[in-house]
Design a protein around this motif. Sequence first.
Motif, PDB file in Angstrom:
ATOM      1  N   GLN A   1       0.631   3.535   6.824  1.00 20.47           N
ATOM      2  CA  GLN A   1       1.770   3.960   6.979  1.00 20.47           C
ATOM      3  C   GLN A   1       2.409   4.042   5.599  1.00 20.47           C
ATOM      4  OE1 GLN A   1       4.116   5.599   9.271  1.00 20.47           O
ATOM      5  NE2 GLN A   1       5.556   5.829   7.615  1.00 20.47           N
ATOM      6  N   ILE A   2       2.716   5.128   4.969  1.00 20.81           N
ATOM      7  CA  ILE A   2       3.389   5.270   3.743  1.00 20.81           C
ATOM      8  C   ILE A   2       4.713   5.538   3.800  1.00 20.81           C
ATOM      9  CG2 ILE A   2       3.235   5.996   1.371  1.00 20.81           C
ATOM     10  CD1 ILE A   2       0.730   4.926   2.138  1.00 20.81           C
ATOM     11  N   ASP A   3       5.816   4.766   3.012  1.00 18.81           N
ATOM     12  CA  ASP A   3       7.212   5.361   3.233  1.00 18.81           C
ATOM     13  C   ASP A   3       7.869   5.497   2.020  1.00 18.81           C
ATOM     14  OD1 ASP A   3       8.475   5.135   6.059  1.00 18.81           O
ATOM     15  OD2 ASP A   3       7.267   3.322   5.974  1.00 18.81           O
ATOM     16  N   ILE A   4       8.174   6.885   1.520  1.00 17.55           N
ATOM     17  CA  ILE A   4       8.666   6.999   0.144  1.00 17.55           C
ATOM     18  C   ILE A   4      10.117   7.074   0.298  1.00 17.55           C
ATOM     19  CG2 ILE A   4       8.755   9.008  -1.682  1.00 17.55           C
ATOM     20  CD1 ILE A   4       5.909   9.581  -0.544  1.00 17.55           C
TER      21      ILE A   4
ATOM     22  N   GLY B   1      -0.916  -2.604   5.951  1.00 22.93           N
ATOM     23  CA  GLY B   1      -0.739  -1.275   6.833  1.00 22.93           C
ATOM     24  C   GLY B   1       0.207  -0.432   6.430  1.00 22.93           C
ATOM     25  N   CYS B   2       1.179  -1.180   5.709  1.00 20.35           N
ATOM     26  CA  CYS B   2       2.443  -0.250   5.266  1.00 20.35           C
ATOM     27  C   CYS B   2       2.602  -0.462   3.840  1.00 20.35           C
ATOM     28  CB  CYS B   2       3.646  -0.689   6.064  1.00 20.35           C
ATOM     29  SG  CYS B   2       3.443  -0.529   7.871  1.00 20.35           S
ATOM     30  N   VAL B   3       2.820   0.804   3.312  1.00 22.99           N
ATOM     31  CA  VAL B   3       3.309   0.727   1.867  1.00 22.99           C
ATOM     32  C   VAL B   3       4.614   1.421   1.757  1.00 22.99           C
ATOM     33  CG1 VAL B   3       2.628   1.578  -0.553  1.00 22.99           C
ATOM     34  CG2 VAL B   3       0.898   0.910   1.079  1.00 22.99           C
ATOM     35  N   GLU B   4       5.367   0.727   0.796  1.00 19.16           N
ATOM     36  CA  GLU B   4       6.949   1.449   0.548  1.00 19.16           C
ATOM     37  C   GLU B   4       6.576   1.743  -0.847  1.00 19.16           C
ATOM     38  OE1 GLU B   4      10.914   0.269   2.718  1.00 19.16           O
ATOM     39  OE2 GLU B   4       9.940  -1.338   1.326  1.00 19.16           O
ATOM     40  N   ILE B   5       7.060   3.009  -1.136  1.00 20.31           N
ATOM     41  CA  ILE B   5       7.264   3.742  -2.433  1.00 20.31           C
ATOM     42  C   ILE B   5       8.734   3.823  -2.941  1.00 20.31           C
ATOM     43  CG2 ILE B   5       6.692   5.602  -4.244  1.00 20.31           C
ATOM     44  CD1 ILE B   5       4.001   5.553  -2.426  1.00 20.31           C
TER      45      ILE B   5
END
Lengths: 230, 298
Positions: A53-56, A31-35
């Motif tokens: 949810q993508i957090d850069i 569900g969540c990807v951290e870049i």
Amino acid sequence: MDRVKQLDLSQLSVREANQYLHQELPGSGIGCVEILNPDGSHSIAAGLDCDAQIDIRGHAGYFIAGMNQRASVTVHGNVGWSVGENIMSGTVRVKGHASESAGASGRGGLVVIEGDASSRCGISMKGCDIVVGGSVGHFSAFMAQAGTLVVCGDAGPNLGDSLYEATIYVRGRVHSLGADAQEEPMQPADRDRVSRLLAAAEIGCDAGEFHRIASARTLYHWNADARQEY
Amino acid sequence: MCGIVGLLAKTNATRSQLGSLVTPMLVCMGTRGSDSAGLAFFLDPLDAPQRRFGLFCRNRGFDWQTLLDEFRQGTGGDGAIQAVTNHATVISSITPADFKAWLQRTYSDVHLISVGRAIEMYKDEGPPGELAERFRFTGRSGTHAVGHTRMATESAVSPAHAHPYTAGEDFCLVHNGSLSNPYSVRRKLERRGITFETDNDTEAGCRFLEWRMREGDTLEQAIETSFSELDGFFTFLMATADRMVLVRDAFACKPAVVAETDAYVAVASEFRSLAPLPGIKSARVFEPAPQQIYSWTV
């Protein structure tokens, strides 16, 4: 949907990271990807079409989360040109400042710039909503056709030049209005709309402090008597 | 497109690392244009009357020692030379006019590309990484440096068309953008006896600003005048012996981003170029506003 995946751009190319986001992420249960380590790279998380949810984590470059559908993308830093360009749905949030053309030509969804957005913010927007916590630069909402631009700070020169049916709300000072843009009285429906967008953007401002700017619609029809003198 | 970079050191430690810090910045901006590149370093100024004369020759095997010997014999002047392939810097107390006259008499294929007490210039055709290696940029030090990667759009690709452009002494300029009235600016300046070396639009802007300063304007006043005299798009990054100055035109459609820490001020077309700098994560990063003059002093 709670599982978190990390993508480190010091180890992966943007193309590899985006291929993961496009091809492997949907339906993966993540569900969540951290870049990590975006370091100003362009086109990160562009073209997404999934509920995630993508957090850069850091400053990013041009065209971040362009053409976004459904995903919620947050940049924990500044972005370059054209963040959320042609956004279709979902949310693109920038915790820092955005350079030119934020939310350009967006058709749906929400773009939130918590800091300032520079020139041409919301240029040619076609139905998306944009909320800017700070100020916007010159020629913002140029030729904007539909949707809403909410500016909690000031607006630079030529705001809403050649505006179609998008609506602009500004809380601070407007340096100047562009051709065919005019200030109009705030109605209860306007305050409701601004309140709703501020709540969605999680920005705490009083909707009663905003001014409404919309098209005077004098450029909609060719005026043969104007003798090219506009 | 073109790429611009600039780095001004605020500490002695950064000065000693200037080349190694600015080189990756320049190489990174090669993606915005790589037909030519250039980098001007500003060093501690020489004491008067000594100056640095920057020389370029297409021939990478050029015999610079013979040039120096002939210079000493032909002018009776003092001189030392530091050469790296097809670039050299002659340090001498001869006047710029006498140096130029001697060079024109003696070597038609060697070009004077910079003059001043502080400036040292390198520019040529080729991608920035290749130039960086050839001219050993990473080992160089200085107080500040400005560089350019070029994607030619309005005039030829040649070493003379590469940026930085110089005019007068210890003044150089790099440009991302295009001017639409360079010929009218040029005609105006030529009537005043100012000569041009290329047909490039940036040269018109560079010589215009230097002419205004010779007429008594400060650089800020010259830039203010340029807002009405120069038509077109520009992000200009300029350097003098002790300053780095940045300005964007009113439309600001040519990018720039600035990062400032206690150790340096860095400018680039894109943040990517600044990302490897030490301390960048806590730097104050901002986009310069249109028609606002940003100046940093060494």
